[in-house]
Design a protein around this motif. Structure first.
Motif, PDB file in Angstrom:
ATOM      1  N   SER A  26       0.830  -1.206   0.000  1.00  0.00           N
ATOM      2  CA  SER A  26       0.000   0.000   0.000  1.00  0.00           C
ATOM      3  C   SER A  26       0.863   1.253   0.000  1.00  0.00           C
ATOM      4  O   SER A  26       0.598   2.213  -0.736  1.00  0.00           O
ATOM      5  CB  SER A  26      -0.925  -0.008   1.219  1.00  0.00           C
ATOM      6  N   LEU A  27       1.914   1.240   0.799  1.00  0.00           N
ATOM      7  CA  LEU A  27       2.824   2.381   0.854  1.00  0.00           C
ATOM      8  C   LEU A  27       3.559   2.571  -0.469  1.00  0.00           C
ATOM      9  O   LEU A  27       3.655   3.688  -0.990  1.00  0.00           O
ATOM     10  CB  LEU A  27       3.833   2.186   1.988  1.00  0.00           C
ATOM     11  N   VAL A  28       4.063   1.470  -1.012  1.00  0.00           N
ATOM     12  CA  VAL A  28       4.826   1.551  -2.261  1.00  0.00           C
ATOM     13  C   VAL A  28       3.947   2.034  -3.413  1.00  0.00           C
ATOM     14  O   VAL A  28       4.323   2.941  -4.172  1.00  0.00           O
ATOM     15  CB  VAL A  28       5.450   0.181  -2.597  1.00  0.00           C
ATOM     16  N   LEU A  29       2.772   1.438  -3.550  1.00  0.00           N
ATOM     17  CA  LEU A  29       1.893   1.791  -4.664  1.00  0.00           C
ATOM     18  C   LEU A  29       1.381   3.224  -4.543  1.00  0.00           C
ATOM     19  O   LEU A  29       1.302   3.947  -5.542  1.00  0.00           O
ATOM     20  CB  LEU A  29       0.723   0.808  -4.729  1.00  0.00           C
ATOM     21  N   SER A  30       1.027   3.636  -3.336  1.00  0.00           N
ATOM     22  CA  SER A  30       0.538   5.003  -3.149  1.00  0.00           C
ATOM     23  C   SER A  30       1.634   6.019  -3.424  1.00  0.00           C
ATOM     24  O   SER A  30       1.398   7.047  -4.065  1.00  0.00           O
ATOM     25  CB  SER A  30       0.006   5.184  -1.723  1.00  0.00           C
ATOM     26  N   PHE A  33       2.098   5.734  -7.450  1.00  0.00           N
ATOM     27  CA  PHE A  33       0.986   6.106  -8.314  1.00  0.00           C
ATOM     28  C   PHE A  33       0.571   7.561  -8.150  1.00  0.00           C
ATOM     29  O   PHE A  33       0.118   8.188  -9.112  1.00  0.00           O
ATOM     30  CB  PHE A  33      -0.221   5.199  -8.057  1.00  0.00           C
ATOM     31  N   GLY A  34       0.689   8.100  -6.939  1.00  0.00           N
ATOM     32  CA  GLY A  34       0.305   9.492  -6.728  1.00  0.00           C
ATOM     33  C   GLY A  34       1.044  10.445  -7.655  1.00  0.00           C
ATOM     34  O   GLY A  34       0.426  11.156  -8.462  1.00  0.00           O
ATOM     35  N   PRO A  35       2.375  10.485  -7.595  1.00  0.00           N
ATOM     36  CA  PRO A  35       3.125  11.373  -8.494  1.00  0.00           C
ATOM     37  C   PRO A  35       2.968  11.013  -9.968  1.00  0.00           C
ATOM     38  O   PRO A  35       2.867  11.907 -10.820  1.00  0.00           O
ATOM     39  CB  PRO A  35       4.576  11.191  -8.035  1.00  0.00           C
ATOM     40  N   LEU A  36       2.959   9.712 -10.289  1.00  0.00           N
ATOM     41  CA  LEU A  36       2.838   9.316 -11.694  1.00  0.00           C
ATOM     42  C   LEU A  36       1.517   9.777 -12.292  1.00  0.00           C
ATOM     43  O   LEU A  36       1.474  10.294 -13.419  1.00  0.00           O
ATOM     44  CB  LEU A  36       2.975   7.794 -11.819  1.00  0.00           C
ATOM     45  N   MET A  37       0.435   9.599 -11.550  1.00  0.00           N
ATOM     46  CA  MET A  37      -0.869  10.027 -12.047  1.00  0.00           C
ATOM     47  C   MET A  37      -0.940  11.549 -12.145  1.00  0.00           C
ATOM     48  O   MET A  37      -1.514  12.098 -13.096  1.00  0.00           O
ATOM     49  CB  MET A  37      -1.976   9.502 -11.135  1.00  0.00           C
ATOM     50  N   THR A  38      -0.354  12.223 -11.176  1.00  0.00           N
ATOM     51  CA  THR A  38      -0.347  13.686 -11.200  1.00  0.00           C
ATOM     52  C   THR A  38       0.406  14.211 -12.417  1.00  0.00           C
ATOM     53  O   THR A  38      -0.063  15.115 -13.117  1.00  0.00           O
ATOM     54  CB  THR A  38       0.298  14.231  -9.915  1.00  0.00           C
ATOM     55  N   ILE A  39       1.568  13.640 -12.669  1.00  0.00           N
ATOM     56  CA  ILE A  39       2.366  14.062 -13.826  1.00  0.00           C
ATOM     57  C   ILE A  39       1.610  13.794 -15.124  1.00  0.00           C
ATOM     58  O   ILE A  39       1.590  14.627 -16.041  1.00  0.00           O
ATOM     59  CB  ILE A  39       3.725  13.337 -13.823  1.00  0.00           C
ATOM     60  N   ILE A  74      -3.195   9.591   1.686  1.00  0.00           N
ATOM     61  CA  ILE A  74      -4.030   9.269   2.845  1.00  0.00           C
ATOM     62  C   ILE A  74      -4.374   7.781   2.900  1.00  0.00           C
ATOM     63  O   ILE A  74      -4.525   7.213   3.987  1.00  0.00           O
ATOM     64  CB  ILE A  74      -5.311  10.125   2.823  1.00  0.00           C
ATOM     65  N   ILE A  75      -4.474   7.132   1.757  1.00  0.00           N
ATOM     66  CA  ILE A  75      -4.872   5.720   1.715  1.00  0.00           C
ATOM     67  C   ILE A  75      -4.003   4.835   2.613  1.00  0.00           C
ATOM     68  O   ILE A  75      -4.531   4.022   3.384  1.00  0.00           O
ATOM     69  CB  ILE A  75      -4.871   5.204   0.264  1.00  0.00           C
ATOM     70  N   PRO A  76      -2.661   4.939   2.571  1.00  0.00           N
ATOM     71  CA  PRO A  76      -1.856   4.060   3.435  1.00  0.00           C
ATOM     72  C   PRO A  76      -2.112   4.275   4.919  1.00  0.00           C
ATOM     73  O   PRO A  76      -1.895   3.363   5.723  1.00  0.00           O
ATOM     74  CB  PRO A  76      -0.411   4.430   3.068  1.00  0.00           C
ATOM     75  N   ALA A  77      -2.562   5.474   5.288  1.00  0.00           N
ATOM     76  CA  ALA A  77      -2.812   5.752   6.706  1.00  0.00           C
ATOM     77  C   ALA A  77      -3.890   4.836   7.264  1.00  0.00           C
ATOM     78  O   ALA A  77      -3.828   4.426   8.428  1.00  0.00           O
ATOM     79  CB  ALA A  77      -3.214   7.213   6.888  1.00  0.00           C
ATOM     80  N   THR A  78      -4.886   4.512   6.438  1.00  0.00           N
ATOM     81  CA  THR A  78      -5.938   3.616   6.913  1.00  0.00           C
ATOM     82  C   THR A  78      -5.392   2.215   7.149  1.00  0.00           C
ATOM     83  O   THR A  78      -5.830   1.520   8.073  1.00  0.00           O
ATOM     84  CB  THR A  78      -7.097   3.551   5.900  1.00  0.00           C
ATOM     85  N   MET A  79      -4.429   1.798   6.325  1.00  0.00           N
ATOM     86  CA  MET A  79      -3.861   0.462   6.474  1.00  0.00           C
ATOM     87  C   MET A  79      -3.001   0.368   7.730  1.00  0.00           C
ATOM     88  O   MET A  79      -3.054  -0.616   8.470  1.00  0.00           O
ATOM     89  CB  MET A  79      -3.027   0.115   5.240  1.00  0.00           C
ATOM     90  N   ILE A  80      -2.203   1.407   7.975  1.00  0.00           N
ATOM     91  CA  ILE A  80      -1.323   1.392   9.147  1.00  0.00           C
ATOM     92  C   ILE A  80      -2.141   1.500  10.430  1.00  0.00           C
ATOM     93  O   ILE A  80      -1.954   0.730  11.380  1.00  0.00           O
ATOM     94  CB  ILE A  80      -0.300   2.542   9.067  1.00  0.00           C
ATOM     95  N   SER A  81      -3.056   2.467  10.463  1.00  0.00           N
ATOM     96  CA  SER A  81      -3.842   2.670  11.683  1.00  0.00           C
ATOM     97  C   SER A  81      -4.835   1.546  11.924  1.00  0.00           C
ATOM     98  O   SER A  81      -5.257   1.323  13.062  1.00  0.00           O
ATOM     99  CB  SER A  81      -4.573   4.019  11.626  1.00  0.00           C
ATOM    100  N   ILE A 118       4.508   8.883   8.450  1.00  0.00           N
ATOM    101  CA  ILE A 118       4.905   8.223   7.208  1.00  0.00           C
ATOM    102  C   ILE A 118       4.062   8.703   6.028  1.00  0.00           C
ATOM    103  O   ILE A 118       4.569   8.877   4.918  1.00  0.00           O
ATOM    104  CB  ILE A 118       4.830   6.686   7.369  1.00  0.00           C
ATOM    105  N   CYS A 119       2.781   8.979   6.266  1.00  0.00           N
ATOM    106  CA  CYS A 119       1.925   9.438   5.167  1.00  0.00           C
ATOM    107  C   CYS A 119       2.153  10.916   4.861  1.00  0.00           C
ATOM    108  O   CYS A 119       1.977  11.343   3.717  1.00  0.00           O
ATOM    109  CB  CYS A 119       0.462   9.164   5.500  1.00  0.00           C
ATOM    110  N   SER A 120       2.548  11.692   5.849  1.00  0.00           N
ATOM    111  CA  SER A 120       2.928  13.082   5.583  1.00  0.00           C
ATOM    112  C   SER A 120       4.183  13.123   4.719  1.00  0.00           C
ATOM    113  O   SER A 120       4.315  13.976   3.832  1.00  0.00           O
ATOM    114  CB  SER A 120       3.172  13.825   6.899  1.00  0.00           C
ATOM    115  N   ALA A 121       5.102  12.194   4.975  1.00  0.00           N
ATOM    116  CA  ALA A 121       6.306  12.114   4.148  1.00  0.00           C
ATOM    117  C   ALA A 121       5.949  11.763   2.707  1.00  0.00           C
ATOM    118  O   ALA A 121       6.510  12.329   1.757  1.00  0.00           O
ATOM    119  CB  ALA A 121       7.268  11.072   4.723  1.00  0.00           C
ATOM    120  N   ILE A 122       5.000  10.838   2.534  1.00  0.00           N
ATOM    121  CA  ILE A 122       4.549  10.486   1.184  1.00  0.00           C
ATOM    122  C   ILE A 122       3.930  11.699   0.502  1.00  0.00           C
ATOM    123  O   ILE A 122       4.157  11.946  -0.693  1.00  0.00           O
ATOM    124  CB  ILE A 122       3.540   9.322   1.250  1.00  0.00           C
ATOM    125  N   LEU A 123       3.157  12.475   1.247  1.00  0.00           N
ATOM    126  CA  LEU A 123       2.507  13.660   0.683  1.00  0.00           C
ATOM    127  C   LEU A 123       3.534  14.698   0.245  1.00  0.00           C
ATOM    128  O   LEU A 123       3.468  15.227  -0.873  1.00  0.00           O
ATOM    129  CB  LEU A 123       1.556  14.265   1.715  1.00  0.00           C
TER     130      LEU A 123
END
Length: 252
Positions: A26-30, A33-39, A74-81, A118-123
């Motif tokens: 979940s962390l790796v894909l998010s 995919f986030g930056p790739l889709m944005t670009i 935000i998606i990985p945050a649900t998995m971790i929490s 960890i999710c803030s770092a991803i953001l």
């Protein structure tokens, strides 16, 4: 001292979460995919369109890309929490954790920080990667530069998304303390994401209905901000009130 204890809990929680394949993917894909889709959403149209058509598409794609980038962080945050408490129970580490001299607030803050950090770092990293990637592609191709994120998007990523992230995590911790199995918490995480993403996706909905003006985007961003604040405050208050160490020990 309390902060350092909470940080110890958070780091231990992160290490435990990273051992789980579903959380790790979940962390790796998010993060990818986030930056790739944005670009793709922002730079893609700029490579094939020009003039008024590009301006129209950009006015839609840039806010949408910011909202999606926030969602992927935000998606990985649900998995971790989701693993915060029930995961500890399944690994037989909950009772020793609850019997430590940590206060309820220290424990709850630690469980919250593990997801938020960890999710803030991803953001942050995803936003930087998207900005650099878009600029690099357009410069190399000789196309007109597009500012990403724009001011409304920056407000979404820097203000709204962190507050929504906090609310999502606090609510998932409540759920994690009440379910019997991790997969039950995972099942509920999808619904939680959709509920919290509605205000963040509202600018996109307004643009699809024809309101593409900057004022409309700012209006929805402020609505998203106030809704996110209310939800975050309410869910955190509920998390503090519902966090019952004695009840959780009895369920171990």
């Amino acid at each position: 001292m309390a902060r350092s204890k909470s940080m110890i809990v958070a780091l231990a929680d992160i290490r435990m979460a990273l051992k789980l394949r579903m959380v790790k993917w979940s962390l790796v894909l998010s993060a990818a995919f986030g930056p790739l889709m944005t670009i793709a959403l922002v730079a893609g149209p700029a490579l094939v369109l020009t003039g008024p058509e590009l301006e129209l598409i950009t006015s839609f794609m840039v806010p949408m890309a910011a909202a999606l980038l926030a969602m992927f962080s935000i998606i990985p945050a649900t998995m971790i929490s989701a693993n915060a408490l029930v995961g500890e129970r399944e690994q037989s580490t909950l009772e020793p954790l609850l019997c430590t001299p940590l206060t309820d607030n220290e424990l709850l803050w630690g469980k919250t920080l593990s997801s938020v950090l960890i999710c803030s770092a991803i953001l942050v990293l995803g936003t930087l990667a998207s900005t650099i990637g878009i600029a690099a592609i357009l410069l190399v191709s000789g196309k007109q530069l597009i500012v990403f994120p724009d001011l409304p998007g920056l407000f979404m990523l820097a203000v709204v998304a962190p507050i929504v992230l906090f609310g999502v995590v606090s609510l998932m911790i409540i759920i994690s303390g009440r379910v019997q199995r991790v997969y039950e918490a995972y099942q509920m995480s999808g619904a939680i994401i959709m509920i919290f993403m509605i205000p963040m996706l509202a600018p996109i909905i307004s643009m699809e209905s024809g309101a593409i003006g900057t004022s409309a985007i700012w209006m929805w961003n402020f609505v998203s901000f106030f809704l996110a604040v209310i939800v975050a405050v309410v869910t955190w208050a509920i998390a503090i009130k519902q966090f019952n160490r004695d009840r959780m020990v009895s369920l171990v």
